[in-house]
Design a protein around this motif. Structure first.
Motif, PDB file in Angstrom:
ATOM      1  N   LEU A  20      61.023  81.490 -45.374  1.00 35.67           N
ATOM      2  CA  LEU A  20      60.750  82.572 -44.429  1.00 35.67           C
ATOM      3  C   LEU A  20      59.838  82.098 -43.299  1.00 35.67           C
ATOM      4  N   ILE A  21      58.877  81.243 -43.619  1.00 36.82           N
ATOM      5  CA  ILE A  21      57.999  80.665 -42.589  1.00 36.82           C
ATOM      6  C   ILE A  21      58.827  79.828 -41.616  1.00 36.82           C
ATOM      7  N   ILE A  22      59.680  78.976 -42.153  1.00 38.67           N
ATOM      8  CA  ILE A  22      60.526  78.117 -41.315  1.00 38.67           C
ATOM      9  C   ILE A  22      61.462  78.977 -40.468  1.00 38.67           C
ATOM     10  N   ALA A  23      62.060  79.989 -41.084  1.00 40.23           N
ATOM     11  CA  ALA A  23      62.979  80.872 -40.357  1.00 40.23           C
ATOM     12  C   ALA A  23      62.251  81.621 -39.234  1.00 40.23           C
ATOM     13  N   SER A  24      61.022  82.050 -39.476  1.00 39.53           N
ATOM     14  CA  SER A  24      60.233  82.739 -38.438  1.00 39.53           C
ATOM     15  C   SER A  24      59.991  81.814 -37.255  1.00 39.53           C
ATOM     16  N   PHE A  25      59.616  80.586 -37.551  1.00 37.99           N
ATOM     17  CA  PHE A  25      59.374  79.611 -36.485  1.00 37.99           C
ATOM     18  C   PHE A  25      60.645  79.361 -35.679  1.00 37.99           C
ATOM     19  N   ILE A  26      61.760  79.156 -36.360  1.00 36.35           N
ATOM     20  CA  ILE A  26      63.035  78.880 -35.681  1.00 36.35           C
ATOM     21  C   ILE A  26      63.464  80.077 -34.836  1.00 36.35           C
ATOM     22  N   ALA A  27      63.337  81.287 -35.385  1.00 32.42           N
ATOM     23  CA  ALA A  27      63.732  82.491 -34.643  1.00 32.42           C
ATOM     24  C   ALA A  27      62.873  82.671 -33.395  1.00 32.42           C
ATOM     25  N   PHE A  28      61.562  82.434 -33.524  1.00 31.47           N
ATOM     26  CA  PHE A  28      60.658  82.548 -32.377  1.00 31.47           C
ATOM     27  C   PHE A  28      60.999  81.482 -31.338  1.00 31.47           C
ATOM     28  N   GLN A  29      61.201  80.268 -31.786  1.00 28.32           N
ATOM     29  CA  GLN A  29      61.556  79.167 -30.882  1.00 28.32           C
ATOM     30  C   GLN A  29      62.868  79.469 -30.154  1.00 28.32           C
ATOM     31  N   ASN A  30      63.864  79.976 -30.872  1.00 29.06           N
ATOM     32  CA  ASN A  30      65.149  80.298 -30.245  1.00 29.06           C
ATOM     33  C   ASN A  30      64.993  81.315 -29.128  1.00 29.06           C
ATOM     34  N   GLN A  31      64.155  82.319 -29.357  1.00 27.16           N
ATOM     35  CA  GLN A  31      63.951  83.341 -28.320  1.00 27.16           C
ATOM     36  C   GLN A  31      63.214  82.770 -27.112  1.00 27.16           C
ATOM     37  N   ILE A  32      62.234  81.913 -27.346  1.00 20.98           N
ATOM     38  CA  ILE A  32      61.509  81.286 -26.227  1.00 20.98           C
ATOM     39  C   ILE A  32      62.462  80.408 -25.417  1.00 20.98           C
ATOM     40  N   LEU A  33      63.285  79.630 -26.108  1.00 18.49           N
ATOM     41  CA  LEU A  33      64.194  78.713 -25.423  1.00 18.49           C
ATOM     42  C   LEU A  33      65.373  79.427 -24.774  1.00 18.49           C
ATOM     43  N   SER A  34      65.575  80.712 -25.106  1.00 20.89           N
ATOM     44  CA  SER A  34      66.653  81.472 -24.465  1.00 20.89           C
ATOM     45  C   SER A  34      66.176  82.197 -23.205  1.00 20.89           C
ATOM     46  N   LEU A  35      64.889  82.103 -22.894  1.00 19.81           N
ATOM     47  CA  LEU A  35      64.375  82.687 -21.656  1.00 19.81           C
ATOM     48  C   LEU A  35      64.938  81.915 -20.470  1.00 19.81           C
ATOM     49  N   PRO A  36      65.005  82.550 -19.293  1.00 18.68           N
ATOM     50  CA  PRO A  36      65.407  81.796 -18.101  1.00 18.68           C
ATOM     51  C   PRO A  36      64.473  80.594 -17.918  1.00 18.68           C
ATOM     52  N   ALA A  37      65.012  79.505 -17.402  1.00 21.16           N
ATOM     53  CA  ALA A  37      64.255  78.254 -17.292  1.00 21.16           C
ATOM     54  C   ALA A  37      62.935  78.436 -16.540  1.00 21.16           C
ATOM     55  N   SER A  38      62.932  79.301 -15.522  1.00 26.24           N
ATOM     56  CA  SER A  38      61.711  79.508 -14.737  1.00 26.24           C
ATOM     57  C   SER A  38      60.601  80.150 -15.568  1.00 26.24           C
ATOM     58  N   LYS A  39      60.961  80.922 -16.587  1.00 24.60           N
ATOM     59  CA  LYS A  39      59.963  81.554 -17.454  1.00 24.60           C
ATOM     60  C   LYS A  39      59.651  80.669 -18.660  1.00 24.60           C
ATOM     61  N   GLU A  40      60.690  80.049 -19.186  1.00 21.64           N
ATOM     62  CA  GLU A  40      60.514  79.188 -20.365  1.00 21.64           C
ATOM     63  C   GLU A  40      59.522  78.062 -20.081  1.00 21.64           C
ATOM     64  N   VAL A  41      59.626  77.474 -18.901  1.00 20.91           N
ATOM     65  CA  VAL A  41      58.765  76.343 -18.577  1.00 20.91           C
ATOM     66  C   VAL A  41      57.292  76.750 -18.539  1.00 20.91           C
ATOM     67  N   TRP A  42      56.995  77.949 -18.043  1.00 20.72           N
ATOM     68  CA  TRP A  42      55.603  78.404 -17.993  1.00 20.72           C
ATOM     69  C   TRP A  42      55.057  78.667 -19.396  1.00 20.72           C
ATOM     70  N   VAL A  43      55.916  79.204 -20.268  1.00 24.43           N
ATOM     71  CA  VAL A  43      55.504  79.453 -21.655  1.00 24.43           C
ATOM     72  C   VAL A  43      55.220  78.122 -22.359  1.00 24.43           C
ATOM     73  N   LEU A  44      56.124  77.164 -22.204  1.00 22.88           N
ATOM     74  CA  LEU A  44      55.939  75.867 -22.855  1.00 22.88           C
ATOM     75  C   LEU A  44      54.726  75.121 -22.296  1.00 22.88           C
ATOM     76  N   TRP A  45      54.516  75.199 -20.982  1.00 22.76           N
ATOM     77  CA  TRP A  45      53.340  74.569 -20.393  1.00 22.76           C
ATOM     78  C   TRP A  45      52.047  75.217 -20.883  1.00 22.76           C
ATOM     79  N   GLY A  46      52.052  76.524 -21.028  1.00 21.68           N
ATOM     80  CA  GLY A  46      50.861  77.222 -21.520  1.00 21.68           C
ATOM     81  C   GLY A  46      50.489  76.781 -22.924  1.00 21.68           C
ATOM     82  N   ALA A  47      51.483  76.775 -23.829  1.00 20.58           N
ATOM     83  CA  ALA A  47      51.219  76.358 -25.213  1.00 20.58           C
ATOM     84  C   ALA A  47      50.842  74.876 -25.270  1.00 20.58           C
TER      85      ALA A  47
END
Length: 195
Positions: A20-47
């Motif tokens: 469940l921990i692994i699945a939560s991480f994968i599901a969260f990652q999938n949603q972040i990576l499905s953002l438009p590139a202009s938004k995804e890059v800011w999220v990844l840079w922030g983290a």
């Protein structure tokens, strides 16, 4: 003897929720990576910026502790582990700026700061729980942080769905359910089915 039994039960509990921990991480990652590139890059840079600063410059522990103490004074002790107070405040400010018509131009900066504070929350929560566990096996840490991480991904998904229209909370839940089912099924087959 009682401590040893509790440690074994916590390790067993951790192993039970690990898919469940692994699945939560994968599901969260999938949603972040499905953002438009202009938004995804800011999220990844922030983290990424928080992680780099934490490793090489400053850990922001005093800021994190202050936020946690606010949550614990207002609500319940240890709720600060699950509630990323700085991210919530940033999202409220961001939504307010959207209402007054300024949010769109500031969106990249808010996404950067929200991701920065979410990363700070996860890393420092893990660090705090780890340091509070004095046992050799760190059984309390493994189980507690596993549960906290699952709850944190859930809360973060709710927050991001509110602040970023392209982030789908329903998509997160569907992906979480699908990944969880797949991982538990794989573990079951590996343990109980003949090869």
């Amino acid at each position: 003897m009682k401590d040893v039994i509790w440690a074994i039960l916590k390790i067993f509990g951790f192993l039970l929720i690990l898919p469940l921990i692994i699945a939560s991480f994968i599901a969260f990652q999938n949603q972040i990576l499905s953002l438009p590139a202009s938004k995804e890059v800011w999220v990844l840079w922030g983290a990424g910026t928080y992680v780099a600063l934490n490793l090489f410059v400053y850990d922001f522990k005093s800021i994190y502790t202050f936020g946690n103490s606010l949550i614990e004074k207002i609500w319940i002790k240890h709720l600060g582990f699950v509630v990323p107070i700085y991210s919530i405040l940033l999202i409220i400010i961001y939504v307010f700026t959207l209402l007054i018509g300024r949010g769109t131009s500031w969106q990249p900066y808010f996404l950067f700061l929200i991701a920065f504070t979410l990363a700070m929350h996860v890393v420092l929560t893990a660090h705090e729980i780890y340091e509070s566990d004095n046992s050799v096996l760190k059984a309390h840490y493994l189980f507690t942080f596993g549960v906290v991480l699952i709850a944190s991904f859930f809360v973060m998904s709710l927050l991001l769905a509110w602040a970023v229209p392209e982030y789908s909370f329903v998509g997160f839940i569907k992906s979480l359910a699908s990944q969880t089912f797949h991982l538990y099924k794989s573990v079951y087959k590996a343990l109980f089915m003949d090869s």
